[in-house]
Design a protein around this motif. Structure first.
Motif, PDB file in Angstrom:
ATOM      1  N   GLU A 118      -8.633   7.421  -3.363  1.00  0.00           N
ATOM      2  CA  GLU A 118      -7.178   7.441  -3.531  1.00  0.00           C
ATOM      3  C   GLU A 118      -6.635   6.110  -4.036  1.00  0.00           C
ATOM      4  N   GLU A 119      -7.279   4.994  -3.667  1.00  0.00           N
ATOM      5  CA  GLU A 119      -6.788   3.673  -4.040  1.00  0.00           C
ATOM      6  C   GLU A 119      -7.307   3.203  -5.393  1.00  0.00           C
ATOM      7  N   ALA A 120      -8.073   4.038  -6.072  1.00  0.00           N
ATOM      8  CA  ALA A 120      -8.630   3.641  -7.366  1.00  0.00           C
ATOM      9  C   ALA A 120      -7.522   3.425  -8.383  1.00  0.00           C
ATOM     10  N   GLY A 121      -7.709   2.379  -9.225  1.00  0.00           N
ATOM     11  CA  GLY A 121      -6.757   2.114 -10.286  1.00  0.00           C
ATOM     12  C   GLY A 121      -6.944   3.091 -11.436  1.00  0.00           C
ATOM     13  N   GLU A 150     -10.142   2.881 -13.648  1.00  0.00           N
ATOM     14  CA  GLU A 150     -11.312   3.532 -13.022  1.00  0.00           C
ATOM     15  C   GLU A 150     -11.208   5.047 -13.122  1.00  0.00           C
ATOM     16  N   SER A 206      -0.153   0.957 -13.866  1.00  0.00           N
ATOM     17  CA  SER A 206       0.403   0.403 -12.626  1.00  0.00           C
ATOM     18  C   SER A 206       0.218   1.366 -11.463  1.00  0.00           C
ATOM     19  N   LYS A 247      -1.937   4.168  -8.967  1.00  0.00           N
ATOM     20  CA  LYS A 247      -3.226   4.446  -8.338  1.00  0.00           C
ATOM     21  C   LYS A 247      -3.483   5.947  -8.377  1.00  0.00           C
ATOM     22  N   ALA A 248      -4.696   6.306  -8.122  1.00  0.00           N
ATOM     23  CA  ALA A 248      -5.054   7.735  -8.122  1.00  0.00           C
ATOM     24  C   ALA A 248      -4.144   8.519  -7.186  1.00  0.00           C
ATOM     25  N   ASP A 276      -1.111   8.105  -6.596  1.00  0.00           N
ATOM     26  CA  ASP A 276       0.218   8.321  -7.159  1.00  0.00           C
ATOM     27  C   ASP A 276       0.242   9.450  -8.191  1.00  0.00           C
TER      28      ASP A 276
END
Length: 324
Positions: A217-220, A223, A266, A268-269, A271
């Motif tokens: 979930e926190e991946a940019g 990525e 800007s 993250k996955a 979002d």
């Protein structure tokens, strides 16, 4: 403007279909106890059904044999001419013999039938002429009577073969129902082609061939894009810290954000993902995956069990398997 020739063609075609459909309808009233006895005879036999005939009747006998085999009843075709030249050896003592003929009086049958009557087998005649040699020498008679052929000269086997084929279908379906033949049984006998695959191909037969794009979930977004493109599915699953599926991101989601002039890098996955994505289980039939994709107008499904991502199945996979 319709020409006279065109009108004659259309009228002739309609007449043929009307004549043949009426012949089949008239057959309904002939179905009775003797038909039921034939069905029970075959059900109680420990042997196979041996179908035979001459000319066009032989071709219909072959088709009925194929239908019986595909619906759980062992059957073979024996050409009436070849039978008297060695093919009688195909008959076992427990077999039920079914001979198809319109006239029931052809020379070949008059040679074959006395030879069959020396055997312990029961003989079923599927015949139009109920006073024929075949009818008189059969243990059971299936009435395949027709008044005339659709051929304007009343010569070419047309209506008679259609009626015999329909009667053979009725016999096969009665046997199928009496045996409780299921879709799973049908799949066993039809492993090839799209029909068979719809009945036996499972998601587990497909998804292992695909790579498994997954991001946390926190991946940019860099990525996310690399995962989607490198795994060549145009999508990625999103998981939380416990490894549970929480969402999915598709290339369509990215395009929509870009059209909205959003700075996707800007995000993250978490979002961008669509939450609670539709999933399919690995033991589901592939055709169920296809139906779900069509219903939701999507092109891929996550394969998951107990919130764990196993893989993806894509519409292209189902196309390659011939399900569409």
């Amino acid at each position: 403007m319709e020409t006279k020739v065109e009108k004659n063609i259309i009228d002739t075609a309609k007449k043929v279909l009307a004549d043949e459909s009426e012949a089949i309808k008239s057959l309904i009233s002939t179905i009775g106890s003797e038909f039921e006895e034939v069905v029970n005879l075959i059900l109680n036999s420990r042997g196979k059904v041996v179908l035979s005939g001459i000319g066009k009747s032989a071709i219909i006998a072959q088709k009925i044999s194929a239908t019986l085999n595909s619906t759980g009843q062992k059957a073979v075709f024996m050409h009436a001419t070849d039978a008297v030249h060695g093919d009688l050896g195909i008959i076992d003592d427990e077999d039920v013999i079914v001979i198809l003929s319109k006239s029931g009086n052809t020379p070949e049958l008059k040679v074959l039938i006395p030879l069959i009557r020396r055997l312990p087998n029961k003989l079923v005649g599927m015949v139009s002429d109920l006073d024929s040699f075949l009818a008189r020498n059969s243990d059971y008679v299936l009435n395949a009577h027709v008044n005339r052929e659709a051929c304007p000269m009343n010569l070419a086997p047309t209506t008679s073969t259609t009626v015999s084929l329909a009667l053979g279908d009725a016999l096969a379906v009665c046997l199928l129902e009496a045996r409780g033949f299921t879709k799973r049984d049908f799949a066993k006998y039809h492993p090839g082609g799209s029909l068979g695959k719809k009945l036996y191909l499972k998601v587990s037969d497909i998804y292992p061939n695909n790579e498994v794009p997954i991001v946390k979930e926190e991946a940019g977004m860099e990525e996310v894009i690399l995962e989607m493109t490198s795994k060549r599915l145009g999508t990625t699953a999103v998981i939380n810290e416990e490894g549970h599926l929480t969402g999915i991101i598709t290339d369509g989601d990215l395009r929509r954000k870009l059209r909205e002039k959003v700075d996707v890098f800007s995000l993250k996955a978490l979002d961008l993902m669509s939450r609670n994505p539709k999933v399919i289980r690995k033991d589901d039939f592939a055709v169920n995956a296809l139906n779900l994709m069509q219903e939701l107008s999507i092109t891929q499904l996550v394969v998951a069990e107990n919130q764990k991502v196993l893989g993806f199945v894509h519409l292209h996979d189902l196309l390659r398997e011939g399900l569409v």
